[in-house]
Design a protein around this motif. Structure first.
Motif, PDB file in Angstrom:
ATOM      1  N   ARG A  26      87.347  80.912  26.090  1.00  0.00           N
ATOM      2  CA  ARG A  26      86.716  80.909  24.770  1.00  0.00           C
ATOM      3  C   ARG A  26      87.691  81.213  23.631  1.00  0.00           C
ATOM      4  NH1 ARG A  26      82.853  86.322  24.069  1.00  0.00           N
ATOM      5  NH2 ARG A  26      84.455  87.821  24.652  1.00  0.00           N
TER       6      ARG A  26
ATOM      7  N   PHE B 225      86.521  81.987  18.282  1.00  0.00           N
ATOM      8  CA  PHE B 225      87.063  83.151  18.984  1.00  0.00           C
ATOM      9  C   PHE B 225      88.530  83.390  18.669  1.00  0.00           C
ATOM     10  CE2 PHE B 225      83.141  82.524  21.242  1.00  0.00           C
ATOM     11  CZ  PHE B 225      82.673  83.829  21.298  1.00  0.00           C
TER      12      PHE B 225
ATOM     13  N   ARG C 162      79.499  91.746  21.929  1.00  0.00           N
ATOM     14  CA  ARG C 162      80.162  91.141  23.102  1.00  0.00           C
ATOM     15  C   ARG C 162      81.140  90.039  22.698  1.00  0.00           C
ATOM     16  NH1 ARG C 162      75.027  92.513  24.140  1.00  0.00           N
ATOM     17  NH2 ARG C 162      74.370  93.227  26.204  1.00  0.00           N
ATOM     18  N   ASP C 163      81.012  89.570  21.466  1.00  0.00           N
ATOM     19  CA  ASP C 163      81.857  88.456  21.023  1.00  0.00           C
ATOM     20  C   ASP C 163      83.040  88.891  20.161  1.00  0.00           C
ATOM     21  OD1 ASP C 163      80.209  86.749  22.421  1.00  0.00           O
ATOM     22  OD2 ASP C 163      78.836  86.515  20.716  1.00  0.00           O
TER      23      ASP C 163
ATOM     24  N   MET D 222      77.041  80.885  22.183  1.00  0.00           N
ATOM     25  CA  MET D 222      77.834  82.088  22.372  1.00  0.00           C
ATOM     26  C   MET D 222      77.630  82.642  23.788  1.00  0.00           C
ATOM     27  SD  MET D 222      79.585  82.940  19.657  1.00  0.00           S
ATOM     28  CE  MET D 222      79.935  81.285  19.149  1.00  0.00           C
ATOM     29  N   GLU D 223      76.407  82.537  24.292  1.00  0.00           N
ATOM     30  CA  GLU D 223      76.110  83.053  25.631  1.00  0.00           C
ATOM     31  C   GLU D 223      76.913  82.285  26.689  1.00  0.00           C
ATOM     32  OE1 GLU D 223      73.825  82.229  23.385  1.00  0.00           O
ATOM     33  OE2 GLU D 223      72.994  84.204  22.897  1.00  0.00           O
TER      34      GLU D 223
ATOM     35  N   SER E 297      72.949  94.475  20.783  1.00  0.00           N
ATOM     36  CA  SER E 297      74.076  93.707  20.261  1.00  0.00           C
ATOM     37  C   SER E 297      75.103  94.617  19.583  1.00  0.00           C
ATOM     38  CB  SER E 297      73.560  92.680  19.255  1.00  0.00           C
ATOM     39  OG  SER E 297      72.848  93.338  18.232  1.00  0.00           O
TER      40      SER E 297
ATOM     41  N   ASN F 236      77.050  89.504  17.706  1.00  0.00           N
ATOM     42  CA  ASN F 236      76.940  90.304  18.922  1.00  0.00           C
ATOM     43  C   ASN F 236      78.283  90.947  19.263  1.00  0.00           C
ATOM     44  OD1 ASN F 236      76.694  91.122  21.738  1.00  0.00           O
ATOM     45  ND2 ASN F 236      74.820  89.909  21.737  1.00  0.00           N
TER      46      ASN F 236
ATOM     47  N   ARG G  28      80.555  83.191  26.492  1.00  0.00           N
ATOM     48  CA  ARG G  28      80.807  84.535  27.027  1.00  0.00           C
ATOM     49  C   ARG G  28      81.093  84.466  28.527  1.00  0.00           C
ATOM     50  NH1 ARG G  28      75.893  87.290  24.743  1.00  0.00           N
ATOM     51  NH2 ARG G  28      76.702  86.742  22.694  1.00  0.00           N
ATOM     52  N   GLU G  29      80.390  83.557  29.212  1.00  0.00           N
ATOM     53  CA  GLU G  29      80.627  83.404  30.649  1.00  0.00           C
ATOM     54  C   GLU G  29      81.970  82.742  30.927  1.00  0.00           C
ATOM     55  OE1 GLU G  29      77.370  81.223  32.284  1.00  0.00           O
ATOM     56  OE2 GLU G  29      75.931  82.711  31.555  1.00  0.00           O
TER      57      GLU G  29
ATOM     58  N   ALA H  22      84.857  83.400  29.383  1.00  0.00           N
ATOM     59  CA  ALA H  22      85.725  84.190  28.507  1.00  0.00           C
ATOM     60  C   ALA H  22      87.206  83.869  28.710  1.00  0.00           C
ATOM     61  CB  ALA H  22      85.472  85.688  28.709  1.00  0.00           C
TER      62      ALA H  22
END
Ligand code: 4AD
Ligand code: MG
Length: 477
Positions: free
Chosen positions: A122, A128, A463-464, A112-113, A235, A461, A116-117, A119
């Motif tokens: 994703r 997603f 962020r997702d 996931m990390e 999170s 999280n 995220r970069e 995006a």
């Protein structure tokens, strides 16, 4: 180029024998023969069959992972298992190649990390795309719920001079150059010379203006972006998130809690009914991840069962004082397992909220009547003069999802609270006016949009569940 049929329609009402064109991104390409194609219109893919006699080798080579293609051919009943229909391609047109030596995503599980970069790509993944289809569904359900019940959607300002929550966590709006701002005699920056002639920030809540709406139109709601410069790298926190804030006249804290419960259940039910494929995928994804985990780390119920459970059961309702009593009698408290203190007058932390919800009540909990000193100035004072008519709705796995209150409609009591809490009257004359002219009891709450999406999708999280998260140190895209 032939007219395009969306994959959702191809699968919903297959026109066997018809020649159609589908367009989308390659999710998988097996044995140089079977393309799983997705165009975002549904979770599902349509299988495109490549016949080497019809499609030249050069083109077949370009059907890479996440390449964009158009396929035209006859739709037939599938001979293979796993899908009902497939498209026998007569022509393949490559709309967009992906050079796999440079494309950052790969056709395997990625963290996931890492995603995220990336995006910008994703959303093409199963996870997603499911999350963001559901995010749309939640937004739609919210507007539908309020519209069907006669609420008016009100647009409150993004740029404002007020700090509704009084927490001082605001992002400043200014046209001054950082090194060249005019100063007043005492050396402070002179915002009277700034664009708006005063200090302004981007809003932390639309509530105060929504109260204007409630005391004119009766029932309103806001649904907009909200900004908080809190340095909470958790999170559950974003610096830019979306909030839904209904505000209703002639309502007290109990009406407010009833609305919060009915509203949350409606949204969850709407997603269960309208996004079964996306939910089933997210549910299975979690079960796969949990296979190798210790039992106590696994969810007590599957994702879909959790959602159904929340709809089918009444939320627990307790006062803050009761919550403190329960926590003080709890095992983790007695064994010193909580990181933060539990005492009357101190705010509940996520660990306390989650223990109440997950271990004690085992269902959503609404806590009300919080100590006045840990809540905002606008909340209505209770008769005990110690607590205010505030309520938080706590959800499993997350903690606070909704925060709301009955508002202080009594002018003198409001002014007293503002003085005690250092909220300047001159900036909120209009807010006091609402109590001086045609005031009424009223109440409302704020639902954290991303927090309910976290709950519904089971993502870990925050962020997702927003396309482009803004958190301390991160504002990419
Ligand atoms: O509890 P909060 O701060 O309440 C208000 O802002 C009130 N003015 C609402 C009202 O009564 N109209 O925020 C409401 C909700 C929280 O319960 C939480 O779900 C979410 O907004 N929230 C956040 N979500 C993501 N990131 C953050 N930094 C958040 N801060 C609050
Ligand atoms: Mg709150």
């Amino acid at each position: 180029m032939g007219k395009r049929t969306e994959i959702v329609d191809v699968l919903k009402a297959p026109q066997i024998g018809a020649t159609i064109t589908v367009k989308g991104w390659v999710r998988a390409f097996r044995s140089n023969r079977f393309v799983a194609l997705n165009d975002g219109s549904t979770f599902n893919t349509v299988q495109v069959v490549i016949d080497p006699d019809k499609i030249d080798e050069e083109t077949v080579k370009r059907i890479g992972f996440h390449a964009c293609i158009a396929a035209t051919g006859e739709l037939v009943e599938s001979k293979g298992s796993g899908q009902a229909v497939e498209l026998m391609a007569d022509t393949i047109e490559i709309l967009g190649d992906t050079d796999l030596s440079e494309y950052p995503l790969q056709a395997k599980k990625q963290s996931m990390e890492f995603l995220r970069e990336k995006a910008h790509f994703r959303m093409r993944t199963n996870t997603f795309s499911a999350v963001f289809r559901i995010r749309h569904g939640v937004a739609f359900a919210i507007n539908k719920y309020f519209n069907d019940k006669g609420y008016y959607y009100m647009h409150t300002p993004i740029i404002t001079g007020s700090d509704a929550e009084g927490a001082g966590e605001m992002f400043r709006i200014t046209t001054f150059e950082p090194n060249n701002a005019p100063t007043a005699e005492d050396g402070s920056i002179d915002y009277s010379q700034d664009f708006f002639g005063k200090a302004t920030n981007i809003t932390v809540s639309g509530q105060l203006q929504a109260e204007i709406g409630a005391l004119s139109l009766g029932k309103v709601y806001t649904f907009g972006p909200t900004f908080r410069a809190e340095k909470s790298n958790t999170s559950r926190h974003l610096a830019e998130f979306w909030m839904i804030e209904p505000e209703i006249a002639f309502a007290d804290i109990y009406d407010d809690m009833d609305l919060a419960e009915d509203f949350s259940k409606y949204i969850i039910n709407y997603i269960l009914e309208n996004y079964p494929d996306d939910l089933a995928f997210l549910d299975k994804r979690i079960q796969d991840m949990e296979k190798n985990m210790k039992k106590e780390l696994r969810r007590p119920m599957s994702l879909i069962d959790t959602l159904k459970f929340v709809i089918d059961n009444d939320f627990a309702r307790i006062t803050y004082t009761e919550a403190i009593d329960i926590l003080k009698r709890s095992k983790p408290y007695k064994k010193g397992k909580f990181e933060f203190p539990v005492d009357w007058g101190i705010d509940l932390q996520a660990e306390h909220e989650r223990w109440l919800v997950e271990k004690h009540f085992k269902k959503p909990v609404i806590v009300r009547d919080y100590p006045k000193d840990i809540k905002a100035f606008y909340m209505r004072m209770n008769d005990d003069e110690k607590t205010v008519a505030a309520m938080d709705v706590l959800f499993p796995g997350i903690g606070e999802v909704i925060g709301g209150s009955q508002r202080e409609e009594r002018l003198e009591k409001l002014r007293k609270r503002m003085q005690e809490m250092n909220v300047h009257e001159d900036e909120l004359q209009w807010y006091l006016d609402l109590r001086r002219f045609g005031g009424a009891p009223h109440a409302g709450f704020g639902l954290g949009f991303e927090r309910i999406i976290l709950f519904i999708t089971g993502m870990a999280n925050i962020r997702d569940v927003i396309p482009f998260p803004r958190t301390p140190g991160n504002a990419e895209f």
